[in-house]
Design an enzyme around this catalytic site. Sequence first.
Site, mmCIF file in Angstrom:
data_model
loop_
_atom_site.group_PDB
_atom_site.id
_atom_site.type_symbol
_atom_site.label_atom_id
_atom_site.label_comp_id
_atom_site.label_asym_id
_atom_site.label_seq_id
_atom_site.Cartn_x
_atom_site.Cartn_y
_atom_site.Cartn_z
ATOM 1 N N LYS A 110 58.576 39.598 58.947
ATOM 2 C CA LYS A 110 59.808 40.382 58.792
ATOM 3 C C LYS A 110 61.016 39.633 59.312
ATOM 4 O O LYS A 110 62.110 39.776 58.785
ATOM 5 C CB LYS A 110 59.680 41.743 59.488
ATOM 6 C CG LYS A 110 58.782 42.706 58.738
ATOM 7 C CD LYS A 110 59.042 44.143 59.163
ATOM 8 C CE LYS A 110 58.192 45.111 58.348
ATOM 9 N NZ LYS A 110 58.261 46.484 58.854
ATOM 10 N N LYS A 192 49.629 42.072 42.990
ATOM 11 C CA LYS A 192 49.322 43.412 43.472
ATOM 12 C C LYS A 192 50.421 44.399 43.066
ATOM 13 O O LYS A 192 51.596 44.048 43.088
ATOM 14 C CB LYS A 192 49.232 43.322 44.998
ATOM 15 C CG LYS A 192 48.680 44.524 45.683
ATOM 16 C CD LYS A 192 48.292 44.141 47.102
ATOM 17 C CE LYS A 192 48.389 45.340 48.019
ATOM 18 N NZ LYS A 192 47.780 45.121 49.318
ATOM 19 N N LYS A 195 56.024 48.420 44.786
ATOM 20 C CA LYS A 195 57.253 49.007 44.256
ATOM 21 C C LYS A 195 58.395 47.993 44.231
ATOM 22 O O LYS A 195 59.358 48.162 43.501
ATOM 23 C CB LYS A 195 57.649 50.254 45.030
ATOM 24 C CG LYS A 195 58.011 49.958 46.446
ATOM 25 C CD LYS A 195 59.072 50.898 46.957
ATOM 26 C CE LYS A 195 59.628 50.309 48.218
ATOM 27 N NZ LYS A 195 60.881 50.757 48.660
HETATM 28 P P1 AMP Z 1 52.266 49.833 51.660
HETATM 29 O O1 AMP Z 1 52.629 51.058 50.921
HETATM 30 O O2 AMP Z 1 52.477 48.585 50.880
HETATM 31 O O3 AMP Z 1 52.792 49.796 53.071
HETATM 32 O O4 AMP Z 1 50.683 49.884 51.848
HETATM 33 C C1 AMP Z 1 50.018 50.903 52.537
HETATM 34 C C2 AMP Z 1 48.512 50.674 52.375
HETATM 35 O O5 AMP Z 1 48.172 50.951 51.003
HETATM 36 C C3 AMP Z 1 48.065 49.247 52.654
HETATM 37 O O6 AMP Z 1 47.396 49.164 53.873
HETATM 38 C C4 AMP Z 1 47.124 48.903 51.522
HETATM 39 O O7 AMP Z 1 45.780 48.959 51.971
HETATM 40 C C5 AMP Z 1 47.302 49.972 50.479
HETATM 41 N N1 AMP Z 1 47.883 49.415 49.230
HETATM 42 C C6 AMP Z 1 49.181 49.089 48.985
HETATM 43 N N2 AMP Z 1 49.342 48.619 47.732
HETATM 44 C C7 AMP Z 1 48.115 48.646 47.153
HETATM 45 C C8 AMP Z 1 47.608 48.273 45.863
HETATM 46 N N3 AMP Z 1 48.392 47.785 44.896
HETATM 47 N N4 AMP Z 1 46.302 48.430 45.630
HETATM 48 C C9 AMP Z 1 45.484 48.933 46.586
HETATM 49 N N5 AMP Z 1 45.880 49.303 47.799
HETATM 50 C C10 AMP Z 1 47.177 49.148 48.107
#
Ligand code: AMP
Length: 328
Positions: A110, A192, A195
Amino acid sequence: MRIFSGIQPTGQMHIGNYLGATRNWVNLQNEHSCLYTVVDLHALTTLQNPKELHDASFEKVVELLAIGLDTERCALFIQSHVKEHTELAWIFNTLTPVAELERMTQFKDKSKKNKKNINAGLLTYPVLMAADILLYQPDKIPVGKDQVQHLELTRMIARKFNQQFGHTFKEPEVLLIEEAAKIMSLEDPKKKMSKSDGPAAYISLFEEPEAIRKKVSRATTDTGKEIRFNPAKKPGISNLITIYSLFAEESVHDVEKKFADKGYAAFKKATAELLIEKLEPFRQKKQELFKRELYIQEILKQGAKRARSIAETTMQDVRSKIGLLLPN
Ligand code: AMP
Ligand code: TRP
């Protein structure tokens, strides 16, 4: 078993992080005593627009309820409603070596990404997280692997406090949320789903049916026409098969069989309709809950009350152990 976890208020919930994270929160509440918090104070470590932060916290609560958190079975509260979090964080700050904080991967990432705002809160972020957790004496903390390092620091802080002042904190364990499967971007299925790659790359958990149809039909697919799971050679179709399989609760193999002679267009159409069917209840619930502001306020009040009753007990013990002069 007591479970504790937190989520940032900002950031859209999409089908990737639902399948990878928040779906587990909903499942855990059936068998364990769960406390969940929306960590608005953590969000301040990056620059926030006050109105947007305010609205995002409310919206995140609504969304968590819409996907199935049930406050008869778990406590849901806003971090800043329980003052003990910041108090304990201060005390933990005095026990945490700066060098430990400087080597945290999230801090390094970050601060690299945002050189103009390397604030002290960004550095001490994991100390506040340790306070969030240890206040409640939980057994397990469901998090994704990006948070494991913070959990290790939390355990170190608990150990250090216990050694210095006598046994006070349980050392909580990580309940590693394995991503059910990595959901990939609809535009570039080698990346992956996230957003930050723009609206065409992801499907929000609260997406309108028409938008779901459009996004799925435009999802990048591969050459050929067979519905075959092969992430290396056919990443686009494989991603859609994964999504279909998780939402339909059918094996990848069964999905391949079902669509063996169907072609991409028909499979995409079926995937879109399945997503619409599964996500529609979330969307409707969210709309309905948005209108019930007083009800949400009441839920948060009860959640904070439950959280506070545990947090206050822990803090009384902590204050007396470290030698603060207690008020009458
Ligand atoms: P984030 O919303 O990116 O902070 O992610 C929160 C949690 O959601 C993370 O710990 C990941 O394990 C899971 N996650 C985020 N993006 C994905 C994705 N595209 N596919 C699967 N799991 C995800
Ligand atoms: N740091 C976590 C994240 O970015 C959010 C969080 C804050 C948290 N406090 C917590 C998670 C306590 C679990 C327990 O995802």
